[in-house]
Design an enzyme around this catalytic site. Structure first.
Site, PDB file in Angstrom:
ATOM      1  N   SER A   1       0.885  -1.176   0.000  1.00 14.48           N
ATOM      2  CA  SER A   1       0.000   0.000   0.000  1.00 14.48           C
ATOM      3  C   SER A   1       0.913   1.212   0.000  1.00 14.48           C
ATOM      4  O   SER A   1       2.102   1.102   0.338  1.00 14.48           O
ATOM      5  CB  SER A   1      -0.847  -0.016   1.280  1.00 14.48           C
ATOM      6  OG  SER A   1      -1.418   1.264   1.530  1.00 14.48           O
TER       7      SER A   1
ATOM      8  N   TYR B   1      -1.383  -0.759  10.701  1.00 13.41           N
ATOM      9  CA  TYR B   1      -1.490  -0.930   9.245  1.00 13.41           C
ATOM     10  C   TYR B   1      -0.221  -0.422   8.554  1.00 13.41           C
ATOM     11  O   TYR B   1       0.338  -1.079   7.665  1.00 13.41           O
ATOM     12  CB  TYR B   1      -2.730  -0.189   8.734  1.00 13.41           C
ATOM     13  CG  TYR B   1      -3.064  -0.483   7.282  1.00 13.41           C
ATOM     14  CD1 TYR B   1      -3.610  -1.701   6.907  1.00 13.41           C
ATOM     15  CD2 TYR B   1      -2.830   0.471   6.284  1.00 13.41           C
ATOM     16  CE1 TYR B   1      -3.922  -1.978   5.572  1.00 13.41           C
ATOM     17  CE2 TYR B   1      -3.137   0.210   4.960  1.00 13.41           C
ATOM     18  CZ  TYR B   1      -3.684  -1.015   4.608  1.00 13.41           C
ATOM     19  OH  TYR B   1      -3.986  -1.292   3.289  1.00 13.41           O
TER      20      TYR B   1
HETATM   21  N1  LIG Z   1      -8.813  -0.571  -0.357  1.00  8.00           N
HETATM   22  C1  LIG Z   1      -7.734   0.179  -0.333  1.00  8.00           C
HETATM   23  O1  LIG Z   1      -7.819   1.408  -0.352  1.00  8.00           O
HETATM   24  C2  LIG Z   1      -6.364  -0.446  -0.330  1.00  8.00           C
HETATM   25  C3  LIG Z   1      -5.257   0.383  -0.604  1.00  8.00           C
HETATM   26  C4  LIG Z   1      -3.984  -0.176  -0.581  1.00  8.00           C
HETATM   27  C5  LIG Z   1      -3.820  -1.504  -0.299  1.00  8.00           C
HETATM   28  N2  LIG Z   1      -4.907  -2.287  -0.026  1.00  8.00           N
HETATM   29  C6  LIG Z   1      -4.674  -3.691   0.302  1.00  8.00           C
HETATM   30  O2  LIG Z   1      -5.323  -4.490  -0.649  1.00  8.00           O
HETATM   31  C7  LIG Z   1      -5.708  -5.729  -0.052  1.00  8.00           C
HETATM   32  C8  LIG Z   1      -7.177  -6.004  -0.321  1.00  8.00           C
HETATM   33  O3  LIG Z   1      -7.947  -4.977   0.305  1.00  8.00           O
HETATM   34  P1  LIG Z   1      -9.472  -4.649  -0.083  1.00  8.00           P
HETATM   35  O4  LIG Z   1      -9.571  -3.200  -0.192  1.00  8.00           O
HETATM   36  O5  LIG Z   1      -9.924  -5.505  -1.190  1.00  8.00           O
HETATM   37  O6  LIG Z   1     -10.172  -5.070   1.284  1.00  8.00           O
HETATM   38  P2  LIG Z   1     -11.461  -5.970   1.561  1.00  8.00           P
HETATM   39  O7  LIG Z   1     -11.743  -5.832   2.988  1.00  8.00           O
HETATM   40  O8  LIG Z   1     -12.504  -5.672   0.562  1.00  8.00           O
HETATM   41  O9  LIG Z   1     -10.913  -7.438   1.242  1.00  8.00           O
HETATM   42  C9  LIG Z   1     -10.002  -8.108   2.082  1.00  8.00           C
HETATM   43  C10 LIG Z   1     -10.322  -9.588   2.018  1.00  8.00           C
HETATM   44  O10 LIG Z   1      -9.361 -10.287   2.806  1.00  8.00           O
HETATM   45  C11 LIG Z   1     -10.042 -11.281   3.555  1.00  8.00           C
HETATM   46  N3  LIG Z   1      -9.294 -11.616   4.758  1.00  8.00           N
HETATM   47  C12 LIG Z   1      -9.116 -10.855   5.871  1.00  8.00           C
HETATM   48  N4  LIG Z   1      -8.423 -11.528   6.775  1.00  8.00           N
HETATM   49  C13 LIG Z   1      -8.138 -12.742   6.245  1.00  8.00           C
HETATM   50  C14 LIG Z   1      -7.451 -13.882   6.719  1.00  8.00           C
HETATM   51  N5  LIG Z   1      -6.899 -13.902   7.938  1.00  8.00           N
HETATM   52  N6  LIG Z   1      -7.350 -14.958   5.900  1.00  8.00           N
HETATM   53  C15 LIG Z   1      -7.918 -14.951   4.664  1.00  8.00           C
HETATM   54  N7  LIG Z   1      -8.591 -13.890   4.165  1.00  8.00           N
HETATM   55  C16 LIG Z   1      -8.694 -12.805   4.959  1.00  8.00           C
HETATM   56  C17 LIG Z   1     -11.381 -10.648   3.895  1.00  8.00           C
HETATM   57  O11 LIG Z   1     -12.341 -11.631   4.255  1.00  8.00           O
HETATM   58  C18 LIG Z   1     -11.716  -9.911   2.604  1.00  8.00           C
HETATM   59  O12 LIG Z   1     -12.452 -10.713   1.720  1.00  8.00           O
HETATM   60  C19 LIG Z   1      -5.337  -5.613   1.423  1.00  8.00           C
HETATM   61  O13 LIG Z   1      -4.091  -6.221   1.660  1.00  8.00           O
HETATM   62  C20 LIG Z   1      -5.255  -4.124   1.628  1.00  8.00           C
HETATM   63  O14 LIG Z   1      -4.435  -3.783   2.722  1.00  8.00           O
HETATM   64  C21 LIG Z   1      -6.154  -1.781  -0.048  1.00  8.00           C
END
Ligand SMILES: NC(=O)c1ccc[n+]([C@@H]2O[C@H](COP(=O)([O-])OP(=O)(O)OC[C@H]3O[C@@H](n4cnc5c(N)ncnc54)[C@H](O)[C@@H]3O)[C@@H](O)[C@H]2O)c1
Length: 266
Positions: A152, A165
């Site tokens: 991120s 985070y």
């Molecule tokens: N949304 C943003 O703005 C953003 C920005 C930068 C990075 N990210 C990163 O992208 C990735 C996906 O994020 P997102 O926005 O799709 O979030 P989201 O919450 O929509 O999806 C995350 C998924 O991970 C699953 N998860 C959580 N803990 C888990 C575990 N212990 N084992 C297996 N699955 C698990 C959840 O059930 C969910 O389906 C993350 O690593 C997040 O940190 C997101």
């Protein structure tokens, strides 16, 4: 152009088996769809099997196959099990996207709950570590592969209200660089993508945490700090992930790909 995946290009991943953790989430599902559209079969991993049903259906609708596995990425036995299931179902694993992640809570560092800190590190850091560790033998057996870790912009910037985070994503950058020095010996490239805010549940949660009751105002404030003036769509992250997993990125290893609309240029 596919409305679902937003891409026009060729089937760069035909014949490949791709595992995606956090596959039921906003970015994870977009990645599954994009990789399937490019010809990969998908091992979709998330906490609850029921949440993966729409992802499996979407992959099938794109003409590919998906195998759903309920597993917690922070638990070694679960990770070993999903790798094993993927290998048994599809004959091997060529590609991995360590995407599962959680945001924790929004609180000043001095008030941040210890148990939340531990959980964020367990999922975001140990989860990536275990994915890298357990997939290595399977990829080596296939003669190589490619891995993308979801870091991120929080992996290269600071924010004292989401310290767990921030720390976790800096660690994902570290794990990416560590693996990138040794995994090429097994023919495996390892890279990270660093998105700015993406339109998913996670940002809705963080907006509410940063400015309780006024998520729209917070979103506007965040977007104004991004030169492109908006959040990313999940498909825009998925496109870079697909590129990094493809042979087109054959000389890209240990890289940190910002997908941030220019946010970190300030
Ligand atoms: N949304 C943003 O703005 C953003 C920005 C930068 C990075 N990210 C990163 O992208 C990735 C996906 O994020 P997102 O926005 O799709 O979030 P989201 O919450 O929509 O999806 C995350 C998924 O991970 C699953 N998860 C959580 N803990 C888990 C575990 N212990 N084992 C297996 N699955 C698990 C959840 O059930 C969910 O389906 C993350 O690593 C997040 O940190 C997101």
């Amino acid at each position: 152009m596919s409305e679902q995946t937003g891409h026009t290009s060729s089937k760069r991943l035909t014949g490949k088996v791709a595992a995606v953790t956090g596959a039921a989430g906003g970015i994870g599902r977009a990645i599954c769809e994009r990789l399937a559209a490019e010809g990969a079969r998908v091992v979709a991993v998330d906490l609850r099997a029921g949440d993966l049903e729409p992802v499996v259906a979407a992959v099938r609708a794109l003409g590919s196959e998906a195998h759903a596995v309920a597993a917690d990425v922070s638990v070694a036995a679960d990770v070993a099990r999903w790798v094993d299931e993927g290998v048994r179902r599809f004959g091997g694993i060529d590609l991995l996207v360590n995407n599962a992640g959680i945001e924790g809570v929004v609180k000043p560092l001095e008030e941040y709950p210890d148990d939340v800190f531990d959980r964020v590190l367990a999922v975001n850091v140990r989860g990536v570590f275990l994915g890298l560790k357990h997939v290595h033998p399977a990829m080596k057996a296939r003669g190589g592969g490619a891995i993308v870790n979801l870091a991120s912009v929080a992996g290269i910037t600071g924010n004292g209200l989401i310290s767990a985070y921030i720390a976790s994503k800096h660690a994902v950058v570290g794990l990416t660089r560590a693996a990138a020095t040794t995994y090429p010996a097994a023919g495996i490239r390892v890279n990270a993508v660093l998105p700015a805010p993406v339109e998913t549940r996670m940002m809705r949660s963080l907006e509410e945490g940063f400015l309780p009751g006024q998520p729209a105002a917070l979103k506007q404030m965040m977007a104004s700090q991004i030169p492109l003036g908006r959040y990313a769509e999940p498909a825009e992250v998925a496109g870079i992930v697909a590129f990094l997993l493809s042979d087109e990125a054959g000389y890209v290893n240990g890289s940190l790909y910002t997908v941030d609309g220019g946010m970190t240029t300030f």
